[in-house]
Motif scaffolding. Structure first.
Motif, short mmCIF file in Angstrom:
data_model
loop_
_atom_site.label_atom_id
_atom_site.label_comp_id
_atom_site.label_asym_id
_atom_site.label_seq_id
_atom_site.Cartn_x
_atom_site.Cartn_y
_atom_site.Cartn_z
N ALA A 151 0.82 -1.21 0.00
CA ALA A 151 0.00 0.00 0.00
C ALA A 151 0.85 1.26 0.00
O ALA A 151 0.31 2.36 0.04
N ASP A 152 2.18 1.10 -0.06
CA ASP A 152 3.08 2.25 -0.05
C ASP A 152 3.44 2.65 -1.48
O ASP A 152 3.80 1.80 -2.31
N VAL A 153 3.34 3.94 -1.77
CA VAL A 153 3.72 4.45 -3.08
C VAL A 153 5.22 4.29 -3.26
O VAL A 153 6.01 4.69 -2.39
N ASP A 157 7.86 6.19 -8.14
CA ASP A 157 6.60 6.70 -8.67
C ASP A 157 6.13 7.97 -7.96
O ASP A 157 5.04 8.46 -8.25
N LEU A 158 6.94 8.48 -7.03
CA LEU A 158 6.56 9.70 -6.34
C LEU A 158 6.44 10.88 -7.30
O LEU A 158 5.59 11.77 -7.12
N LYS A 159 7.28 10.88 -8.33
CA LYS A 159 7.24 11.97 -9.30
C LYS A 159 5.88 12.00 -10.00
O LYS A 159 5.28 13.07 -10.18
N VAL A 160 5.39 10.81 -10.38
CA VAL A 160 4.09 10.74 -11.04
C VAL A 160 2.99 11.26 -10.10
O VAL A 160 2.12 12.04 -10.50
N ALA A 161 3.04 10.83 -8.83
CA ALA A 161 2.04 11.27 -7.86
C ALA A 161 2.08 12.78 -7.67
O ALA A 161 1.03 13.44 -7.59
N ASN A 162 3.27 13.35 -7.60
CA ASN A 162 3.40 14.80 -7.42
C ASN A 162 2.90 15.57 -8.64
O ASN A 162 2.28 16.63 -8.50
#
Length: 257
Positions: A151-153, A157-162
């Motif tokens: 369940a952890d990003v 993929d943090l760049k996509v989420a931001n």
């Protein structure tokens, strides 16, 4: 000798002249009490008839004594022609329809921005958008953000989420619902007891990343988890299961009731 006796009789006689003013005073007091009693015991029937007579003369038959409380000043009218404004129902429907059309156009602009982002980053097949009466729905495949059973990003993929969070900045802001979904395969050897828990935590963790953007208002966001209970494709194929494992962003219309 006779004079002395006569004098003694006159001295023994009591003067009763004071009784007259005393009696008059008592009479006046009695009359006063009778008047006071009469004033405090008004005939109820006569009072009602009197009030009706005044009401008929001044208010055209509507009893001023029948109002439980005074009419608010905001509702008082000056002049006989003053009437409360009533908006035609057709006008209300037209106004609502125009607002919905304007709202859909604004959502279409947001959809165009998201689709441009998807095209520029070659994410077709992983991100998808659809515009419905419920709002603008952005669907993100779970493999874009999460490792299987996690369940952890992912850090990668943090760049996509931001970047997605930047697309959600609107003025004025809109209500946004983030929901997690899974396929129907039971979880094994995972920190979650069910797909339901996994879907909820994925929605919450993704929302936390999104809300690191200070331009977004956290009060406009909510998170939900549906587990495997809202599939968008059959779970009897690997492709269908992949479509069902997703995170959705629902941007709500402003005219939603």
């Amino acid at each position: 000798m006779s004079r002395r006796r006569k004098k003694s009789k006159e001295e023994g006689h009591i003067n009763e002249s004071w009784l007259l003013p005393y009696a008059d005073l008592l009479t006046l007091l009695l009359a006063l009490f009778i008047v006071l009693f009469a004033m405090s015991s008004v005939d109820a029937q006569k009072f009602e008839e009197l009030s009706k007579a005044f009401n008929a003369a001044f208010t055209g038959g509507t009893g001023i004594f029948e109002f439980p409380k005074p009419m608010p000043e905001s509702k008082m009218q000056t002049g006989d022609k003053a009437q409360p404004e009533k908006k035609d129902e057709n006008s209300l429907d037209i106004d609502k329809s125009l607002l919905q059309q304007a709202d859909q156009k604004e959502l279409s602009v947001i959809q165009h921005k998201v689709n441009s982002y998807i095209k520029q980053n070659e994410l077709s097949g992983k991100l998808d958008t659809s515009l419905t009466d419920e709002g603008l729905l952005v669907s993100i495949r779970d493999n874009v953000l999460f490792a299987p059973g996690s369940a952890d990003v992912r850090e990668s993929d943090l760049k996509v989420a931001n970047e997605i969070s930047d697309l959600l900045v609107m003025e004025p802001p809109r209500n946004i619902i983030i929901s997690g979904h899974t396929d129907n395969v039971p979880i094994g050897n995972a920190p979650f007891d069910s797909n339901w828990e996994l879907s909820v935590m994925r929605a919450i963790n993704f929302m936390k990343i999104i809300l690191k953007n200070e331009k977004l208002d956290p009060s406009m966001f909510s998170a939900k988890g549906f587990g495997e209970f809202q599939p968008v494709a059959p779970n009897n194929t690997s492709e269908g299961k992949a479509k069902n494992r997703r995170v959705e962003i629902l941007i709500l219309p402003r005219t939603a009731s």
